[in-house]
Design a protein around this motif. Structure first.
Motif, PDB file in Angstrom:
ATOM      1  N   VAL A  39       0.846  -1.196   0.000  1.00  0.00           N
ATOM      2  CA  VAL A  39       0.000   0.000   0.000  1.00  0.00           C
ATOM      3  C   VAL A  39       0.882   1.247   0.000  1.00  0.00           C
ATOM      4  O   VAL A  39       0.616   2.217  -0.716  1.00  0.00           O
ATOM      5  CB  VAL A  39      -0.950   0.009   1.214  1.00  0.00           C
ATOM      6  CG1 VAL A  39      -1.798   1.266   1.214  1.00  0.00           C
ATOM      7  CG2 VAL A  39      -1.832  -1.217   1.209  1.00  0.00           C
ATOM      8  N   PHE A  50       2.235   1.826  -3.555  1.00  0.00           N
ATOM      9  CA  PHE A  50       1.225   2.423  -4.436  1.00  0.00           C
ATOM     10  C   PHE A  50       0.955   3.869  -4.026  1.00  0.00           C
ATOM     11  O   PHE A  50       0.762   4.740  -4.866  1.00  0.00           O
ATOM     12  CB  PHE A  50      -0.085   1.622  -4.385  1.00  0.00           C
ATOM     13  CG  PHE A  50      -0.119   0.467  -5.342  1.00  0.00           C
ATOM     14  CD1 PHE A  50       0.624  -0.673  -5.096  1.00  0.00           C
ATOM     15  CD2 PHE A  50      -0.876   0.522  -6.502  1.00  0.00           C
ATOM     16  CE1 PHE A  50       0.601  -1.749  -5.973  1.00  0.00           C
ATOM     17  CE2 PHE A  50      -0.908  -0.546  -7.389  1.00  0.00           C
ATOM     18  CZ  PHE A  50      -0.168  -1.682  -7.124  1.00  0.00           C
ATOM     19  N   THR A  51       0.936   4.110  -2.710  1.00  0.00           N
ATOM     20  CA  THR A  51       0.664   5.462  -2.234  1.00  0.00           C
ATOM     21  C   THR A  51       1.747   6.427  -2.699  1.00  0.00           C
ATOM     22  O   THR A  51       1.462   7.570  -3.056  1.00  0.00           O
ATOM     23  CB  THR A  51       0.573   5.479  -0.697  1.00  0.00           C
ATOM     24  OG1 THR A  51      -0.443   4.564  -0.305  1.00  0.00           O
ATOM     25  CG2 THR A  51       0.236   6.855  -0.177  1.00  0.00           C
ATOM     26  N   VAL A 102       3.342   6.362  -5.432  1.00  0.00           N
ATOM     27  CA  VAL A 102       3.063   6.750  -6.823  1.00  0.00           C
ATOM     28  C   VAL A 102       1.841   7.671  -6.880  1.00  0.00           C
ATOM     29  O   VAL A 102       1.834   8.679  -7.576  1.00  0.00           O
ATOM     30  CB  VAL A 102       2.857   5.503  -7.710  1.00  0.00           C
ATOM     31  CG1 VAL A 102       2.367   5.898  -9.082  1.00  0.00           C
ATOM     32  CG2 VAL A 102       4.159   4.734  -7.825  1.00  0.00           C
ATOM     33  N   ASP A 103       0.806   7.322  -6.119  1.00  0.00           N
ATOM     34  CA  ASP A 103      -0.412   8.132  -6.144  1.00  0.00           C
ATOM     35  C   ASP A 103      -0.193   9.504  -5.535  1.00  0.00           C
ATOM     36  O   ASP A 103      -0.740  10.499  -5.993  1.00  0.00           O
ATOM     37  CB  ASP A 103      -1.536   7.427  -5.373  1.00  0.00           C
ATOM     38  CG  ASP A 103      -2.096   6.263  -6.175  1.00  0.00           C
ATOM     39  OD1 ASP A 103      -1.857   6.229  -7.392  1.00  0.00           O
ATOM     40  OD2 ASP A 103      -2.751   5.398  -5.593  1.00  0.00           O
ATOM     41  N   LEU A 104       0.607   9.542  -4.479  1.00  0.00           N
ATOM     42  CA  LEU A 104       0.880  10.815  -3.825  1.00  0.00           C
ATOM     43  C   LEU A 104       2.061  11.471  -4.512  1.00  0.00           C
ATOM     44  O   LEU A 104       3.203  11.151  -4.205  1.00  0.00           O
ATOM     45  CB  LEU A 104       1.247  10.595  -2.356  1.00  0.00           C
ATOM     46  CG  LEU A 104       0.166  10.594  -1.284  1.00  0.00           C
ATOM     47  CD1 LEU A 104       0.793  10.407   0.070  1.00  0.00           C
ATOM     48  CD2 LEU A 104      -0.645  11.862  -1.312  1.00  0.00           C
TER      49      LEU A 104
END
Lengths: 351, 499
Positions: free
Chosen positions: B194, B197-198, B200-202
């Motif tokens: 998580v 992925f975070t 990359v998302d953040l």
């Protein structure tokens, strides 16, 4: 045993591969052209979902005769992919969900500046100052609330009121979502870093509920699992569409913050053209189509976003863009995310 | 064989090479700043704890189901044999989505553990069922004749016979848990994946995501070393002596027959029934409709094609690795087998990014082609095939190959006429496992597929991310239905051994 010789050969091969990867790791090779200019074909990397924009693309294909290939993924993943591909990308155009994604790609120097006659169709606050990208539609941050659980009179005047104990454990947010980051950036830019830190800390102390996306918040608010949540305005319309009703038929209602509150930030979905496609007339046709009356009308009616080009009406039931009272935030600042991210990470709301 | 195994090893380490390069580019300061934090320690311990609990649960559930189905007179065991493998076709992001809709406050550690167990116990069940069906009952009979009771025979002989399959399955589950994103993100149990992925998302922080991934590599190596430590030296899994192997006797369950059948039905209900009911309910509630039949068929065709390609490539690479591990000597075979697991503990997002770099910088003509996608599947799922080949090869008596050689056959001829037929069940199991897993893979598929190509998994993602749940249901149903075919072929092999 033949093994040692074979081993030597294989080790050589692996090393060669590794060296090749090292040597070219910097991403500064000669530009490869994805689709030759004017060949009637363009490639789009789209962070907007297929469900929403496929009909628009089919309309464009019919109208222009240009064949469009689309690669769908989410905005952040595509930004990461574009940054990895560098000058060798096969994309002609990047269609992102928010200004932050566009800013990150622009910062890496992958976009070509758009012609002034394109960007001037859109108000200055919804495009890049250096014309690297242009907004196509606007989306407002809102508070979505369940009308059974929250009386209209009790709605918060500002997003900062959500620290009130009566909202304890009842508010949903999507802290890893691009639009939430933009919203926190808006607090930072308008009120300072300490205000942003305090805001997130207050939310956490008030037992705010995290979800992985806006759609999940709207779902939980509509079903009553959450009383309210911070999302973009059009998710409620999506939900209504799926239920075969109008927003009036849902328990989930929209509350727009007023008075320049950061909770009312208007962000954009927009496009940037990759350098190697700068002169491609087919790409230009597509950008023009997005900003044409037809294109803007499609978004207003089908995705319930705000058209950004003058003369196209907003979907019925929504306050007009002019009547919204968004905070004064330069969307160009949204690419300066590092500080925001540090604050969000420091808040303990994300892993 | 050695050359093939080395090639497979090279493919498997591609993402690691990329990770190392990018981490080195980031500089030690950045690496230290990113990794030497209490947050990283917390995330790593969460990931490990989840992996430990899920693996234990899967070992019990998977091996228990396999034993009941293959070795007992359980009512409807053929039916349960297929049913127990089917959860492999249910992506964790679909199961998670259905569970949170069905159960209030479905979140946290136990929710994540339940979801992951229900979705991944077939990784243990399938190889163990194959091993139980293929194990020589003579050893058990000898144990019984020497006075061992049924329980001592089970633990002292049968379990030891199937140890490679149990260990391989357990390892696959543990690594899968490390790399999974769907279940943990939906149940909001924050693990390492998580955080990756975070990153990359953040803020599109590719570098941060990659630096964090190096910790998953370390955890993978630790798990591999742990599994290695459980191995016994000089163990023999092939049958001893001459004559044809006969069927293992069926254990009579007596009064336990129906309660145990009920328990397996319960597991099937949780792993398949809950998602099916939840999807059905959404289909009734929603008004969005799936795309025209033609598009659904195209997506299904694409899914089958790329998954079959991925399975073929994985098996081709796994065969030399698995055989070399069993037949070779020295440290190299074991090392190469371990290396083949490298990609399995990394999230699809990281494999995707690394192959984007590999495609763009090294094999540009293959970039965004189905070949590249098949390669990604091979990197991700190679160990699924290696484990099956290894288990089958370990049960094949090496004497047969030696005899064929001594009678003047060429190595190639021996390989073709002796080795391949003997390991065929393992090859088939491996191929089917990889194929099933490829069908539901999402993150790497999105990143590496040819532009414009839709599969069932990407369509499912498209529909659900737009909130069109009713439109998503047919894709989910088709994904499970199509997966039932390789599953059936897979499980049928076990029964041929029985009757």
């Amino acid at each position: 045993m033949r093994t040692p010789r074979v081993l030597a050969a294989a080790v050589t091969a692996v090393t060669a591969l590794a060296l090749a990867a090292c040597g070219s790791g910097s991403g500064k090779e000669a530009t490869a052209e994805p689709s030759p200019a004017g060949d009637g074909k363009i490639t789009i990397y789209s962070g907007r979902t297929e469900k929403l924009i496929k009909p628009l693309i089919e309309n464009f294909e019919k109208a222009s005769g240009v064949k469009v290939e689309v690669r769908y993924d989410d905005t952040a993943k595509l930004a990461a992919q574009l940054l990895e591909e560098g000058g060798k990308t096969k994309a002609d155009l990047y269609f992102a969900q928010d200004a932050g994604g566009l800013g990150a790609v622009a910062k890496a120097g992958l976009f070509a500046a758009l012609p002034k006659d394109v960007t001037s169709k859109v108000p200055a606050e919804y495009r890049a100052a250096n014309d690297q990208w242009v907004g196509v539609t606007g989306r407002s941050r809102v508070l979505v609330y369940n009308s059974d659980l929250v009386q209209a009179a009790d709605l918060p005047k500002t997003v900062f009121d959500l620290k009130d104990p009566r909202w304890k454990g009842k508010i949903g947010i999507a802290p890893t979502n691009g639009s939430f980051q933009s919203f926190v950036t808006a607090i930072r830019v308008s009120q300072g870093d300490d205000a942003a830190k305090a805001f997130l800390k207050n939310l956490k102390d008030n037992d705010v509920q995290s979800r992985s996306g806006n759609a999940l918040i709207v779902e939980d608010v509509n079903s009553g699992k959450l009383a309210a949540g911070l999302v973009n305005h059009y998710y409620v319309y999506e939900k209504a569409k799926e239920k075969g009703t109008t927003p009036d038929g849902l328990k989930a209602k929209l509350h727009f913050f007023r008075g320049g509150d950061p909770g009312a930030l208007v962000n954009v979905a927009g496009v940037g053209v990759l350098k190697q496609a700068a002169k491609d007339p087919d790409v230009r046709k597509f950008v023009d189509y997005l900003l044409s009356a037809d294109g803007q009308k499609y978004f207003a009616e089908q995705t319930y976003e705000y058209p950004l080009v003058a003369g196209v009406a907003t979907a019925p039931g929504l306050p007009s863009l002019k009547d919204l009272n968004p905070p004064k935030v330069d969307l160009n600042d949204l690419d300066s995310l590092q500080q925001t991210i540090a604050i969000i990470k420091g808040s303990g709301l994300v892993p | 064989m050695a050359a093939g195994a080395l090639l497979a090893g090279a493919v498997a380490v591609t993402p690691l090479v990329y990770l190392l390069i990018r981490t080195a580019e980031a500089g030690w300061e950045r690496v230290a700043e990113e990794l030497l934090t209490t947050r990283v320690a917390l995330l790593a311990s969460r990931s490990l704890l989840l992996a430990a609990v899920v693996t234990t649960a899967c070992l019990v559930l998977g091996a228990g189901t396999a034993y009941l189905v293959v070795r007992t007179d359980l009512p409807g065991r053929r039916f349960f044999g297929v049913l127990a493998a089917l959860p492999l076709a249910v992506p964790t992001y679909v199961a998670g989505f259905c569970w949170i809709a069905a159960v209030d406050a479905f979140e946290g550690f136990w929710a994540a553990a339940l979801l992951l167990t229900l979705c991944s116990y077939p990784y243990v069940y399938l190889p163990v069922a194959a091993a139980l069906a293929g194990a020589d009952p003579a050893q058990e009979e000898v144990a019984r004749s020497l006075g061992h009771g049924p329980w001592r025979t089970l633990t002292g002989v049968t379990l030891r016979q199937i140890r490679p399959a149990v260990a391989a399955g357990g390892l696959l589950v543990a690594l899968y848990v490390l790399s999974d994103f769907g279940a943990v993100s939906l149940t909001r149990f924050h693990t390492f994946t998580v955080a990756i992925f975070t990153a990359v998302d953040l803020g599109f922080d590719k570098t941060g995501a990659l630096v964090l991934s190096t910790v998953l590599v370390v955890l993978t190596v630790a798990l591999l070393a742990g599994e290695m430590a459980t191995r016994r030296r000089g163990a023999r899994y092939a049958r001893v002596g001459s004559g044809a192997r006969h069927q293992a006797p069926q254990r009579k369950l007596g009064a336990w027959r129906w309660p145990l059948a009920g328990a397996l039905s319960g597991v099937a209900f949780l792993s398949l029934g809950v998602p099916a009911l939840s999807l059905a309910q959404r289909m009734i509630e929603g008004v969005s409709r799936a795309d025209p039949l033609g598009e659904v068929a195209v997506a299904a065709g694409n899914s089958l094609r790329v998954s079959a390609l991925g399975a073929a490539l994985s098996v081709l690479l796994a065969l030399p690795v698995g055989l070399y591990a069993v037949r070779g000597s020295g440290w190299l075979p074991g090392l190469l087998e371990r290396v083949s697991y490298a990609g399995h503990g990394l999230p699809g997002l990281v494999i995707g990014l690394s192959l984007v770099a590999f495609g763009v910088h090294v094999v540009y003509p293959l970039y965004q082609t189905t070949t590249m996608l098949a390669l990604a599947y091979a990197v991700l799922f190679l160990p699924l095939a290696v484990g099956s080949v290894h288990a089958a090869a370990a049960q094949a008596p090496p004497g047969l190959e030696e005899v064929a050689r001594s009678l003047g056959r060429t190595p190639w001829s021996v390989f073709r006429t002796v080795t391949i037929p003997l390991t065929a069940p393992g090859i088939a199991t491996g191929a089917a496992l990889v194929m099933l897993t490829c069908m539901k893979e999402l993150a790497a598929t999105l990143m590496l597929r040819p532009t414009g190509m839709d599969t069932l998994a990407t369509e499912l993602w498209t529909q659900t991310s737009a909130g069109a749940y009713a439109g998503a249901a047919p894709y989910a149903a088709l994904l499970v239905a199509l997966s039932a075919i390789p599953t059936w072929l897979l499980v049928r092999g076990n029964y041929r051994e029985l009757s």
